[in-house]
Structure formats: structure tokens, C-alpha cells
Design a protein around this motif. Sequence first.
Motif, mmCIF file in Angstrom:
data_model
loop_
_atom_site.group_PDB
_atom_site.id
_atom_site.type_symbol
_atom_site.label_atom_id
_atom_site.label_comp_id
_atom_site.label_asym_id
_atom_site.label_seq_id
_atom_site.Cartn_x
_atom_site.Cartn_y
_atom_site.Cartn_z
ATOM 1 N N UNK A 52 0.696 -1.349 0.239
ATOM 2 C CA UNK A 52 -0.028 0.024 0.067
ATOM 3 C C UNK A 52 0.822 1.315 -0.039
ATOM 4 N N UNK A 53 1.912 1.201 0.738
ATOM 5 C CA UNK A 53 2.819 2.516 0.739
ATOM 6 C C UNK A 53 3.412 2.451 -0.504
ATOM 7 N N UNK A 54 4.103 1.593 -1.263
ATOM 8 C CA UNK A 54 4.383 1.494 -2.630
ATOM 9 C C UNK A 54 3.662 2.084 -3.497
ATOM 10 N N UNK A 55 2.526 1.952 -3.506
ATOM 11 C CA UNK A 55 1.286 2.279 -4.516
ATOM 12 C C UNK A 55 1.143 3.636 -4.365
ATOM 13 N N UNK A 56 1.047 4.151 -2.990
ATOM 14 C CA UNK A 56 0.823 5.748 -2.636
ATOM 15 C C UNK A 56 1.880 6.457 -3.133
ATOM 16 N N UNK A 82 1.723 6.662 -7.087
ATOM 17 C CA UNK A 82 0.925 7.473 -7.696
ATOM 18 C C UNK A 82 1.378 9.042 -7.456
ATOM 19 N N UNK A 83 2.021 9.213 -6.125
ATOM 20 C CA UNK A 83 2.509 10.609 -5.808
ATOM 21 C C UNK A 83 3.531 10.958 -6.873
ATOM 22 N N UNK A 84 4.455 10.180 -7.248
ATOM 23 C CA UNK A 84 5.417 10.464 -8.196
ATOM 24 C C UNK A 84 4.938 10.773 -9.362
ATOM 25 N N UNK A 85 4.013 9.630 -10.134
ATOM 26 C CA UNK A 85 3.231 10.059 -11.165
ATOM 27 C C UNK A 85 2.716 11.350 -11.368
ATOM 28 N N UNK A 86 1.872 11.666 -10.180
ATOM 29 C CA UNK A 86 1.161 13.100 -10.266
ATOM 30 C C UNK A 86 2.262 14.054 -10.351
ATOM 31 N N UNK A 87 3.369 14.397 -9.547
ATOM 32 C CA UNK A 87 4.292 15.246 -9.687
ATOM 33 C C UNK A 87 5.241 15.185 -10.922
ATOM 34 N N UNK A 88 5.299 14.411 -11.495
ATOM 35 C CA UNK A 88 6.066 14.264 -12.758
ATOM 36 C C UNK A 88 4.922 14.713 -13.782
#
Length: 119
Positions: free
Chosen positions: A18-22, A25-31
Amino acid sequence: MRKVIDYVKENRKIIIVVLLIVILIGAVYFINKKTKSSKILATDTAKSETEVKLTGILSNIDGVGATDVMITESNGEIQGVVIVCEGANNIMTRNNIINAVSTALNIKKQIIAIYSMTV
């Protein structure tokens, strides 16, 4: 507190996933956000060499004054030219602009739009 520690130990793998998925998702959003903003910045500020040259040519024509030029291209072919200048209200100046742009870019006069600049 002991219950929380026991729960974490029992479900360690699920919590890590779950932490890796979060994080992913955060990295994809910021990129994605950074890429979009840099594309917008690049298109807003970057002028093509042709636009710069055409702006210089037009602003040297008698009566044109301050000039801004935008050229729209698709697959290397010019689709339209928008010119905003101080002298756009004068019919002779407009005619000179249309002839100059049409000749310089080897395009039809119908895809050239000229508008008056607010002073």
C-alpha cells in the motif's frame, strides 16, 4: 499500542504494498504536473525563428509599428498566421502586411489574419 505493533507485524507485506502504491501515485502525479507546466511555459514563451524574422520584417514596413506574430503549423505546413500590430486599422498597411507575409512564407492570403494592437 501493543495491538498496533502486532497488527503491523502480521500485515507487514500488505502495508508495504500500500505504501509503495501511494508513493508511485504521488511520483506520477508530480512528474505529470511538472511536464504539463513546462510544456505550457515552452509554448508560451518560445517563438520560432520564422516568427522572429517575420516580426522584424513587418515592423520595418511603413505604418505597421509594433508587431506580434504567431504562426500555426501542422506537419511542417503553415495552417495560419495571426498578426497583431499598431497599424492594422489602415487599409493600405493591412494590404502591405498581407502581401509581405504571403510572399515571405509562400502561403495563401486567406490564411493570414491581421488585428489591431491596443495601445
